[in-house]
Design a protein around this motif. Structure first.
Motif, PDB file in Angstrom:
ATOM      1  N   ARG A  75      27.874  59.052 -37.932  1.00  0.00           N
ATOM      2  CA  ARG A  75      28.438  58.710 -39.240  1.00  0.00           C
ATOM      3  C   ARG A  75      29.157  59.893 -39.865  1.00  0.00           C
ATOM      4  O   ARG A  75      30.131  59.731 -40.591  1.00  0.00           O
ATOM      5  CB  ARG A  75      27.310  58.289 -40.184  1.00  0.00           C
ATOM      6  N   GLU A 327      25.560  47.696 -38.409  1.00  0.00           N
ATOM      7  CA  GLU A 327      26.317  48.535 -39.325  1.00  0.00           C
ATOM      8  C   GLU A 327      27.622  48.949 -38.662  1.00  0.00           C
ATOM      9  O   GLU A 327      27.636  49.237 -37.467  1.00  0.00           O
ATOM     10  CB  GLU A 327      25.475  49.783 -39.591  1.00  0.00           C
ATOM     11  N   SER A 329      31.265  51.266 -39.450  1.00  0.00           N
ATOM     12  CA  SER A 329      32.096  52.034 -40.368  1.00  0.00           C
ATOM     13  C   SER A 329      33.334  52.521 -39.635  1.00  0.00           C
ATOM     14  O   SER A 329      33.330  52.657 -38.415  1.00  0.00           O
ATOM     15  CB  SER A 329      31.323  53.220 -40.935  1.00  0.00           C
ATOM     16  N   LYS A 331      36.676  55.305 -40.055  1.00  0.00           N
ATOM     17  CA  LYS A 331      37.366  56.357 -40.812  1.00  0.00           C
ATOM     18  C   LYS A 331      38.708  56.604 -40.163  1.00  0.00           C
ATOM     19  O   LYS A 331      38.786  56.823 -38.960  1.00  0.00           O
ATOM     20  CB  LYS A 331      36.565  57.654 -40.752  1.00  0.00           C
ATOM     21  N   GLU A 339      38.928  55.943 -46.304  1.00  0.00           N
ATOM     22  CA  GLU A 339      37.724  55.600 -45.569  1.00  0.00           C
ATOM     23  C   GLU A 339      37.284  54.201 -45.978  1.00  0.00           C
ATOM     24  O   GLU A 339      37.184  53.877 -47.147  1.00  0.00           O
ATOM     25  CB  GLU A 339      36.630  56.603 -45.948  1.00  0.00           C
ATOM     26  N   ALA A 341      34.147  51.765 -45.199  1.00  0.00           N
ATOM     27  CA  ALA A 341      32.886  51.675 -44.465  1.00  0.00           C
ATOM     28  C   ALA A 341      32.190  50.353 -44.743  1.00  0.00           C
ATOM     29  O   ALA A 341      32.524  49.637 -45.682  1.00  0.00           O
ATOM     30  CB  ALA A 341      31.988  52.835 -44.873  1.00  0.00           C
ATOM     31  N   GLY A 342      31.220  50.069 -43.927  1.00  0.00           N
ATOM     32  CA  GLY A 342      30.358  48.916 -44.161  1.00  0.00           C
ATOM     33  C   GLY A 342      31.016  47.582 -43.898  1.00  0.00           C
ATOM     34  O   GLY A 342      30.482  46.537 -44.242  1.00  0.00           O
TER      35      GLY A 342
END
Ligand code: UDP
Ligand code: MG
Length: 352
Positions: A75, A327, A329, A331, A339, A341-342
């Motif tokens: 992450r 999960e 994410s 970038k 960014e 995420a999620g």
């Protein structure tokens, strides 16, 4: 209704390779110790690729339910020279499932698969990409240059496995080929269309065809930790590969049946002949027991083989998703992308 699939629209030319881009899929399971170092090497590589071919890259780390800090470290990786996706599965689904998850999330055209333990040298990727863009190959796979450090028994087992799986196959799976490989956009599209749940990646990547090329390399020693594939797991993977890929064991069973029945028939004839010519009863107790046990044993083994296939049919029939993403994410490396995420991606379903 079309019964085939046309992926020619995705062919790579020198002109569109840069637009198509490259996704690098890295399955990671308890690889916390070496992840940051690997990422730094990939970032360096991405810069080289950008310079040489204007290729834009992303890397997708598929955390396969690691128990250590792998996810935390993944992450935090910076999208410095390449976009970074982290896909975290809900539990340990196994490497094959992690590869599918990576393929499903790959957003660029070409897809590269490599291990997260440092055994697949990132430096080699430049050569693989060259085979794709400059030479026009669709499947660039790597193979161990030699197996000198493996035991004789293991080499024989590997050899036997490929002999069996390739028996009568039109498209042979190359021996020694590993999961470290690059698929061109059209090859990746083809791979995505294969609907089975029991996936034997090396086999499927070879089965799709297109222009394939082999690159020999020397795998580096594992950067840290130990392999997760012990003898038991390798045997499991081999059975998995065999039964999901070929019906050779079933054919072998039929053939063995024919040979045994033929042998028994000849043996019976010889007994009749002996009684007829000598007039004596043949003492048959030991041969009878041996014959019975042979046939009994062979039958049990073959029922087991059948059972493997029935199990496979059952799991295909249940049609469960191959993985669940807990999960996700992403970038982006460019300044404006920021960014996000999620954002959960859908799991693989039967319709795909
Ligand atoms: N791996 C995974 N899930 C697993 C086992 C392994 O994603 O259940 C990953 C692992 O992190 C590594 C790659 O698959 O990146 C190859 O694993 P390993 O090095 O243990 O196998 P080997 O190189 O001995 O074939
Ligand atoms: Mg390894």
């Amino acid at each position: 209704m079309k019964l085939g699939s046309d992926v020619s629209g995705l062919s790579t030319t020198a002109a569109n390779a840069a637009v198509q881009g490259l996704s690098i899929v890295v399955p990671v399971y308890n690889e916390a110790a070496g992840l940051a170092a690997l990422h730094a090497r990939l970032a360096g590589l991405a810069r080289t690729l950008a310079r040489r071919w204007q290729l834009s890259c992303e890397v997708i780390y598929v955390d396969d339910g690691s128990q250590d800090d792998t996810l935390k470290i993944a992450r935090a990786l910076s999208p410095d020279a390449l976009d970074v996706q982290v896909v975290s599965l809900s539990r340990n689904f196994g490497k094959e499932a992690a590869l599918v998850a990576g393929l499903d999330h790959a957003g660029r055209g070409a897809v590269m698969f490599m291990d997260g333990d440092g055994q697949h040298p990132p430096a080699l990727i430049e050569q693989l990409v060259g085979h794709w863009i400059d030479d026009g190959y669709d499947v660039v796979y790597t193979a161990k240059a030699h197996r000198d450090n493996e035991s004789f028994l293991r080499r024989m087992a590997v050899h036997g496995f490929y002999a069996l799986i390739n028996w009568g196959a039109r498209q042979k799976i190359p021996e020694d080929a590993g999961d470290f490989r690059l698929l061109s956009p059209r090859a990746a599209a083809a791979l995505r269309q294969l609907p089975e749940r029991n996936r034997f990646f090396k086999g499927l990547a070879s089965w799709i065809g297109f222009r394939q090329i082999r690159v020999d390399y020397e795998p580096a020693p594992r950067a840290h930790g130990v392999t997760t594939f012990n003898a038991g797991r390798l045997i499991g993977l081999s059975i998995e590969g065999l039964t999901s890929f070929s019906v050779a064991p079933l054919r072998f069973a039929s053939l063995l049946g024919v040979v045994l029945a033929g042998g028994a028939f000849l043996f019976g004839l010889s007994i009749v002949w002996e009684v007829w010519t000598t007039g004596k009863q043949v003492p048959g107790y030991p041969s009878l027991v041996v014959g019975l046990m042979t046939i009994g044993g062979v039958q049990l083994i073959m029922i087991g083989v059948l059972g493997e296939y029935i199990g496979k049919i059952l799991s295909e029939l249940k049609a469960r998703p191959i993985y669940f993403v807990a999960e996700h994410s992403e970038k982006r490396s460019d300044a404006k992308g920021g960014e996000k995420a999620g954002e959960a991606a859908p799991e693989r379903t039967a319709a795909e």
